[in-house]
Structures are given as structure tokens and as C-alpha cells.
Design a protein around this motif. Structure first.
Motif, PDB file in Angstrom:
ATOM      1  N   ALA A  85       0.861  -1.188   0.000  1.00 15.64           N
ATOM      2  CA  ALA A  85       0.000   0.000   0.000  1.00 15.64           C
ATOM      3  C   ALA A  85       0.891   1.230   0.000  1.00 15.64           C
ATOM      4  N   GLN A  86       0.462   2.248  -0.687  1.00 18.34           N
ATOM      5  CA  GLN A  86       1.182   3.514  -0.739  1.00 18.34           C
ATOM      6  C   GLN A  86       0.312   4.631  -0.190  1.00 18.34           C
ATOM      7  N   GLY A  87       0.962   5.698   0.280  1.00 22.24           N
ATOM      8  CA  GLY A  87       0.234   6.889   0.672  1.00 22.24           C
ATOM      9  C   GLY A  87       0.426   7.264   2.122  1.00 22.24           C
ATOM     10  N   THR A  88       0.028   8.499   2.427  1.00 25.97           N
ATOM     11  CA  THR A  88       0.031   8.972   3.806  1.00 25.97           C
ATOM     12  C   THR A  88      -1.236   8.470   4.502  1.00 25.97           C
ATOM     13  N   VAL A  89      -1.405   8.841   5.755  1.00 33.38           N
ATOM     14  CA  VAL A  89      -2.575   8.399   6.499  1.00 33.38           C
ATOM     15  C   VAL A  89      -3.870   8.959   5.898  1.00 33.38           C
ATOM     16  N   GLU A  90      -3.775   9.982   5.073  1.00 32.67           N
ATOM     17  CA  GLU A  90      -4.958  10.565   4.429  1.00 32.67           C
ATOM     18  C   GLU A  90      -5.368   9.863   3.135  1.00 32.67           C
ATOM     19  N   ASP A  91      -4.470   9.083   2.561  1.00 34.22           N
ATOM     20  CA  ASP A  91      -4.640   8.678   1.169  1.00 34.22           C
ATOM     21  C   ASP A  91      -5.390   7.368   0.951  1.00 34.22           C
ATOM     22  N   ASN A  92      -5.539   6.550   1.974  1.00 33.63           N
ATOM     23  CA  ASN A  92      -6.228   5.266   1.816  1.00 33.63           C
ATOM     24  C   ASN A  92      -7.558   5.309   2.566  1.00 33.63           C
ATOM     25  N   ASP A  93      -8.622   4.886   1.913  1.00 33.57           N
ATOM     26  CA  ASP A  93      -9.921   4.908   2.581  1.00 33.57           C
ATOM     27  C   ASP A  93     -10.064   3.714   3.531  1.00 33.57           C
ATOM     28  N   ASP A  94     -11.178   3.680   4.257  1.00 30.17           N
ATOM     29  CA  ASP A  94     -11.373   2.626   5.249  1.00 30.17           C
ATOM     30  C   ASP A  94     -11.326   1.237   4.623  1.00 30.17           C
ATOM     31  N   ALA A 126       8.236 -24.367  14.362  1.00 28.03           N
ATOM     32  CA  ALA A 126       8.686 -22.978  14.201  1.00 28.03           C
ATOM     33  C   ALA A 126       7.710 -22.226  13.309  1.00 28.03           C
ATOM     34  N   ILE A 127       7.465 -20.975  13.671  1.00 27.84           N
ATOM     35  CA  ILE A 127       6.718 -20.043  12.831  1.00 27.84           C
ATOM     36  C   ILE A 127       7.637 -18.876  12.515  1.00 27.84           C
ATOM     37  N   VAL A 128       7.727 -18.521  11.251  1.00 27.97           N
ATOM     38  CA  VAL A 128       8.512 -17.361  10.832  1.00 27.97           C
ATOM     39  C   VAL A 128       7.583 -16.411  10.083  1.00 27.97           C
ATOM     40  N   ASN A 129       7.452 -15.214  10.605  1.00 23.79           N
ATOM     41  CA  ASN A 129       6.628 -14.187   9.977  1.00 23.79           C
ATOM     42  C   ASN A 129       7.502 -13.245   9.150  1.00 23.79           C
ATOM     43  N   ILE A 130       7.000 -12.807   8.026  1.00 24.68           N
ATOM     44  CA  ILE A 130       7.732 -11.845   7.202  1.00 24.68           C
ATOM     45  C   ILE A 130       7.208 -10.445   7.513  1.00 24.68           C
ATOM     46  N   GLY A 131       8.069  -9.642   8.134  1.00 25.08           N
ATOM     47  CA  GLY A 131       7.738  -8.270   8.465  1.00 25.08           C
ATOM     48  C   GLY A 131       8.254  -7.330   7.391  1.00 25.08           C
ATOM     49  N   SER A 132       8.893  -6.237   7.825  1.00 25.84           N
ATOM     50  CA  SER A 132       9.396  -5.260   6.864  1.00 25.84           C
ATOM     51  C   SER A 132      10.210  -4.206   7.595  1.00 25.84           C
ATOM     52  N   ILE A 133      11.135  -3.579   6.877  1.00 25.77           N
ATOM     53  CA  ILE A 133      11.805  -2.388   7.381  1.00 25.77           C
ATOM     54  C   ILE A 133      10.778  -1.325   7.760  1.00 25.77           C
ATOM     55  N   ALA A 134       9.605  -1.370   7.132  1.00 22.20           N
ATOM     56  CA  ALA A 134       8.549  -0.401   7.442  1.00 22.20           C
ATOM     57  C   ALA A 134       8.011  -0.565   8.857  1.00 22.20           C
ATOM     58  N   ALA A 135       8.288  -1.707   9.497  1.00 19.86           N
ATOM     59  CA  ALA A 135       7.864  -1.913  10.882  1.00 19.86           C
ATOM     60  C   ALA A 135       8.823  -1.270  11.870  1.00 19.86           C
ATOM     61  N   THR A 136      10.027  -0.981  11.440  1.00 16.85           N
ATOM     62  CA  THR A 136      11.066  -0.522  12.368  1.00 16.85           C
ATOM     63  C   THR A 136      11.618   0.847  12.032  1.00 16.85           C
ATOM     64  N   ALA A 137      11.297   1.376  10.853  1.00 16.93           N
ATOM     65  CA  ALA A 137      11.777   2.695  10.445  1.00 16.93           C
ATOM     66  C   ALA A 137      10.633   3.448   9.775  1.00 16.93           C
ATOM     67  N   GLY A 138      10.609   4.749   9.952  1.00 14.11           N
ATOM     68  CA  GLY A 138       9.574   5.557   9.320  1.00 14.11           C
ATOM     69  C   GLY A 138       9.907   5.823   7.858  1.00 14.11           C
ATOM     70  N   LEU A 139       9.075   5.327   6.960  1.00 11.26           N
ATOM     71  CA  LEU A 139       9.281   5.523   5.527  1.00 11.26           C
ATOM     72  C   LEU A 139       8.170   6.407   4.973  1.00 11.26           C
ATOM     73  N   PRO A 140       8.482   7.290   4.055  1.00 22.25           N
ATOM     74  CA  PRO A 140       7.434   8.152   3.486  1.00 22.25           C
ATOM     75  C   PRO A 140       6.475   7.374   2.609  1.00 22.25           C
ATOM     76  N   GLN A 141       5.218   7.794   2.607  1.00 24.41           N
ATOM     77  CA  GLN A 141       4.185   7.239   1.738  1.00 24.41           C
ATOM     78  C   GLN A 141       3.920   5.747   2.018  1.00 24.41           C
ATOM     79  N   ARG A 142       4.040   5.362   3.278  1.00 22.39           N
ATOM     80  CA  ARG A 142       3.818   3.956   3.633  1.00 22.39           C
ATOM     81  C   ARG A 142       3.019   3.819   4.932  1.00 22.39           C
TER      82      ARG A 142
END
Length: 249
Positions: A85-94, A126-142
């Protein structure tokens, strides 16, 4: 003999990108692997393709049951299925917020929930979940994507705490920007795809996109029965993006 010989693994989103790389790596190391995906995946020797929709609990439960019926058990779950998904908090609808969270976060819950009764019977669960750098760093438009992957990181730690005493390890991999079909589609839509790719590469300290095979290597470590003291961890595979602050070249 590999450390995964005799083990059974499920990989969601296993038809392409990171998921396909994980399927191939686990199979190469000796596991019998089921690729769960909306897309068809061909069966093979020790490989099973199962159509599954992680947003549908009945579909998930039927898929897990089919894997256990075919292979006789379940030892490893790799929760990889996800959408962007792309966009700021304003850009995606419910509706878009609900759609992305339903796949990226609730999908992991549904698959894990269906798998747990079988994992409790495993000697190397074992369970391995795939996260993202977006979980640990603030990225624009995400904003939306980051919220979903932040939930994955928190869910991983909570599940690790809940299930470690049962012999089930839960961990997470946080990829940086990876060279996947989703990124390829983003680049195709950019006004200048070459410039956009160069910008994404420059954002990562090692100067390139992360390969799906590099992410799969981290997944294999966390899923391995040799890693029995690793639980509740999040491993970054991001070229140093989260932790390093290099001077501009």
C-alpha cells in the motif's frame, strides 16, 4: 542429510517473490513444502501447491488440513503472504485499510491459528513471519503498510511469549526494499522507473535492492531446528538500512 530432512513446511504466498524463494530453499534443504497461494503452484517431488485465501478462515483451515493429510504432519509455518500500500494516512480509505490489514496481519493470525494444533505435535515447531523495514523505520508514503507490518512485529513477540513453553518458536524477518514483483510493478508506474529504482537502491546502505534469496536464507536460519534458542527475534535483512548511518557517497 540436511537439518530439514523429514520436516514439513507451509509457506503462504509461495507462488512468487520471497515466498517462492523460501519454498525453493526449504525444499533444497530437505523439507517437504506446501506453497499456499491464490495462484496455482505445480506439485512435485516433496512439493505441494495448495490454493488458499488467507482472508478466508475456511480456506485457510482446508489448506492446512490438506497439507497434513498429504505429508502426515506440520513442523514449520512461514507467514509470507502480503500486499502493499502507498500513501500517507490521508490517502487510503477505510476499505483499503481493512483490505491490507486483513491480508498482512489477520492472514498471519488465521494461518498460525489453524496450524497450532499440528505444530504442538512437532519435534521442531517454528513459525517465521515476514515483516518489513517499514515496521522498524519511518518511511514516506507507507502509513498503511507500516501499520500492518508494525502489527506483525508486535504479534510475533506476543506469539513467541505464548507458545515457547509448548516448544513452538516464533520469529520474524524484516526485509528492506526487496527485488520482488510488487516493487517491479511500482517501478513500472513511476514517471521515471530508472530514477526511482536508483533512489530505492541508494536508500539502502549497501546500495542495491535485497534479493528474495537473501531473505529466504534468514528464514531458513529462524526455521531451522538448529536455532532452538532463537525466539521472539526480528532479523533485519535490509543492507544496513535500519541500523547504519553512513555518510553520503
Amino acid at each position: 542429510m540436511g537439518e530439514f530432512d523429514g520436516l514439513v513446511a507451509v509457506v503462504t504466498g509461495g507462488a512468487s517473490g520471497i515466498g517462492a524463494a523460501v519454498v525453493a530453499a526449504l525444499h533444497e534443504r530437505g523439507a517437504r513444502v506446501a506453497a499456499l497461494d491464490l495462484q496455482a503452484v505445480d506439485d512435485g517431488d516433496g512439493l505441494l501447491g495448495v490454493r488458499a485465501d488467507v482472508t478466508d478462515d475456511a480456506s485457510v483451515r482446508q489448506a492446512i488440513a490438506a497439507v497434513v493429510d498429504r505429508f502426515g504432519g506440520l513442523d514449520i509455518v512461514v507467514n509470507n503472504a502480503g500486499i502493499g500500500a502507498q500513501g500517507t494516512v490521508e490517502d487510503n480509505d477505510d476499505a483499503e485499510w481493512q483490505r491490507v490489514l486483513d491480508v498482512n496481519l489477520l492472514g498471519m493470525m488465521r494461518v498460525s491459528r489453524a496450524a497450532l494444533p499440528h505444530l504442538r505435535r512437532s519435534r521442531a515447531a517454528a513459525i517465521v513471519n515476514i515483516g518489513s523495514i517499514a515496521a522498524t523505520a519511518g518511511l514516506p508514503q507507507r502509513a498503511l503498510y507500516s501499520a500492518s507490518k508494525g502489527g506483525v512485529a508486535a504479534l510475533t513477540r506476543a506469539m513467541a511469549a505464548d507458545h515457547l513453553a509448548e516448544g513452538i518458536r516464533v520469529n520474524c524477518v524484516h526485509p528492506g526494499t526487496a527485488d520482488t514483483p510488487w516493487i517491479g510493478r511500482l517501478l513500472q508506474r513511476a514517471a521515471d522507473p530508472d530514477a526511482e529504482r536508483a533512489a530505492l537502491e541508494a536508500r539502502q546502505p549497501h546500495g542495491r535492492l535485497v534479493s528474495p534469496q537473501e531473505i529466504a536464507h534468514a528464514v531458513l536460519y529462524l526455521a531451522s531446528p538448529l536455532a532452538t534458542s532463537t525466539a521472539g527475534a526480528g532479523i533485519a535483512v535490509d543492507g544496513g538500512m535500519q541500523e547504519l548511518r553512513l555518510r553520503p557517497r
